[in-house]
Design an enzyme around this catalytic site. Structure first.
Site, PDB file in Angstrom:
ATOM      1  N   VAL A   3      52.120  19.582  84.379  1.00 29.58           N
ATOM      2  CA  VAL A   3      52.928  20.194  83.321  1.00 29.58           C
ATOM      3  C   VAL A   3      52.046  21.328  82.779  1.00 29.58           C
ATOM      4  O   VAL A   3      51.148  21.093  81.966  1.00 29.58           O
ATOM      5  CB  VAL A   3      53.288  19.189  82.210  1.00 29.58           C
ATOM      6  CG1 VAL A   3      54.098  19.872  81.111  1.00 29.58           C
ATOM      7  CG2 VAL A   3      54.080  18.021  82.791  1.00 29.58           C
ATOM      8  N   PRO A   4      52.249  22.540  83.258  1.00 33.26           N
ATOM      9  CA  PRO A   4      51.244  23.607  83.116  1.00 33.26           C
ATOM     10  C   PRO A   4      51.218  24.294  81.754  1.00 33.26           C
ATOM     11  O   PRO A   4      51.543  25.479  81.626  1.00 33.26           O
ATOM     12  CB  PRO A   4      51.639  24.585  84.226  1.00 33.26           C
ATOM     13  CG  PRO A   4      53.130  24.447  84.317  1.00 33.26           C
ATOM     14  CD  PRO A   4      53.405  22.982  84.061  1.00 33.26           C
ATOM     15  N   CYS A   5      50.774  23.572  80.736  1.00 28.16           N
ATOM     16  CA  CYS A   5      50.653  24.179  79.413  1.00 28.16           C
ATOM     17  C   CYS A   5      49.574  25.260  79.388  1.00 28.16           C
ATOM     18  O   CYS A   5      49.532  26.068  78.454  1.00 28.16           O
ATOM     19  CB  CYS A   5      50.404  23.122  78.351  1.00 28.16           C
ATOM     20  SG  CYS A   5      49.016  22.035  78.672  1.00 28.16           S
ATOM     21  N   HIS A   6      48.714  25.294  80.422  1.00 24.33           N
ATOM     22  CA  HIS A   6      47.695  26.351  80.484  1.00 24.33           C
ATOM     23  C   HIS A   6      48.313  27.727  80.720  1.00 24.33           C
ATOM     24  O   HIS A   6      47.639  28.741  80.527  1.00 24.33           O
ATOM     25  CB  HIS A   6      46.670  26.035  81.587  1.00 24.33           C
ATOM     26  CG  HIS A   6      47.243  25.973  82.972  1.00 24.33           C
ATOM     27  ND1 HIS A   6      47.817  24.823  83.478  1.00 24.33           N
ATOM     28  CD2 HIS A   6      47.354  26.909  83.952  1.00 24.33           C
ATOM     29  CE1 HIS A   6      48.233  25.047  84.716  1.00 24.33           C
ATOM     30  NE2 HIS A   6      47.974  26.307  85.028  1.00 24.33           N
ATOM     31  N   ARG A   7      49.577  27.783  81.089  1.00 24.50           N
ATOM     32  CA  ARG A   7      50.242  29.066  81.340  1.00 24.50           C
ATOM     33  C   ARG A   7      50.811  29.697  80.079  1.00 24.50           C
ATOM     34  O   ARG A   7      51.493  30.728  80.156  1.00 24.50           O
ATOM     35  CB  ARG A   7      51.344  28.883  82.389  1.00 24.50           C
ATOM     36  CG  ARG A   7      50.801  28.498  83.756  1.00 24.50           C
ATOM     37  CD  ARG A   7      51.893  28.203  84.769  1.00 24.50           C
ATOM     38  NE  ARG A   7      51.318  27.632  85.986  1.00 24.50           N
ATOM     39  CZ  ARG A   7      52.011  26.965  86.900  1.00 24.50           C
ATOM     40  NH1 ARG A   7      53.313  26.777  86.725  1.00 24.50           N
ATOM     41  NH2 ARG A   7      51.411  26.475  87.973  1.00 24.50           N
TER      42      ARG A   7
END
Length: 223
Positions: free
Chosen positions: A134-138
Site C-alpha cells: 500500500v504505497p503511502c511513500h508515493r
C-alpha cells in the site's frame, strides 16, 4: 472462536520487517529493528486474536516482500486484509491506484475525496499498516518535497528512487504461472503462494530452490 494471525520477520535491503497474515491476507507489513516492541504493538492491535510465530509457514511470502522492497515497481499479487475505518480503507485504496514511478500530494488525494482539508487524509495515510504494497511513500508535499514517512524518510527516498529506475523486466523472475515474483531471497523461488505459505496449486515449481534440476523457474535472478 478467536482468529489466528501468523507472523514472521524478514530481512530486506531497507532493514528488518514484520509480516503478519490472517486467513484472508496480509494485515501488517512494518519495517522495524525493535522486534519485541513491534510484536507487542501487533498484540495490542489484535487483542482478540491468537498470534502465532510462523517463520517457515509464511517464508515464501516474506521472500516476495523482500524482493518487492528491492523493486517496488514490480507489483505484488499477495492478498491483503486491510483493517481500518471505512474512510481509511478508501484512502488506502486510492494509494494503491497511484502508478509506480509517480507521486501525488495530500491535497490532491483530499480533492479526490471531495474535501479541501488534507488533515484527515494525512492521518489515514499515517495509519497505513502495510508498507510498500500500500504505497503511502508515493504521497509527497504539494511543492514536491519529501514529507514524513511512518517507517523513516530515508526509506521513502530510497523507495521513490528505486521506482524511478525500476529493474528491467528480463531481470525479474517469472514462474510458469506468469506471475512476476521479484528477486528470490537466498536462492528460494518466490512463486505464487497460498496463505499457508505453500506454492499455489497451479504453481509448477513446488517451491524448489533455484538451480535444482527439477526447478521450473523460467527466468534468472537479477544481478
Amino acid at each position: 472462536m478467536h482468529e489466528t494471525i501468523r507472523f514472521a520477520w524478514g530481512i530486506s535491503s531497507l532493514g528488518d520487517f514484520l509480516l503478519a497474515v490472517s486467513e484472508k491476507g496480509i494485515v501488517a507489513l512494518e519495517f522495524s529493528s525493535a522486534r519485541m516492541a513491534t510484536e507487542d504493538a501487533l498484540r495490542m492491535r489484535f487483542p482478540q486474536a491468537v498470534l502465532e510465530r510462523s517463520d517457515e509457514g509464511i517464508a515464501s511470502m516474506t521472500a516476495i516482500v523482500a524482493g518487492l522492497v528491492d523493486d517496488p515497481a514490480a507489483g505484488c499479487n499477495l492478498p491483503l486484509d486491510l483493517r481500518g475505518t471505512p474512510y481509511e480503507k478508501q484512502v488506502w485504496q486510492l494509494l494503491r491506484e497511484i502508478p509506480a514511478g509517480q507521486t501525488t500530494s495530500y491535497g490532491a488525494l483530499a480533492g479526490r475525496l471531495g474535501t479541501r482539508d488534507a488533515r484527515e487524509v494525512t492521518a489515514a495515510i499515517a495509519s497505513n499498516p502495510v508498507a510498500v504494497i500500500v504505497p503511502c511513500h508515493r504521497v509527497i508535499k504539494k511543492d514536491g518535497s519529501i514529507s514524513g514517512y511512518r517507517w523513516g524518510v530515508r526509506r521513502k527516498h530510497v523507495l521513490l528512487a528505486r521506482e524511478r529506475q525500476p529493474v528491467a523486466p528480463e531481470k525479474r523472475i517469472e514462474n510458469r504461472c506468469g506471475r512476476r515474483a521479484g528477486y528470490p531471497a537466498r536462492g528460494v523461488v518466490v512463486c505464487a503462494v497460498d496463505l499457508a505459505g505453500k506454492p499455489a496449486a497451479h504453481c509448477a515449481t513446488g517451491g524448489q530452490r533455484v538451480g535444482n534440476p527439477g526447478c521450473a523457474v523460467s527466468g534468472r535472478r537479477g544481478k
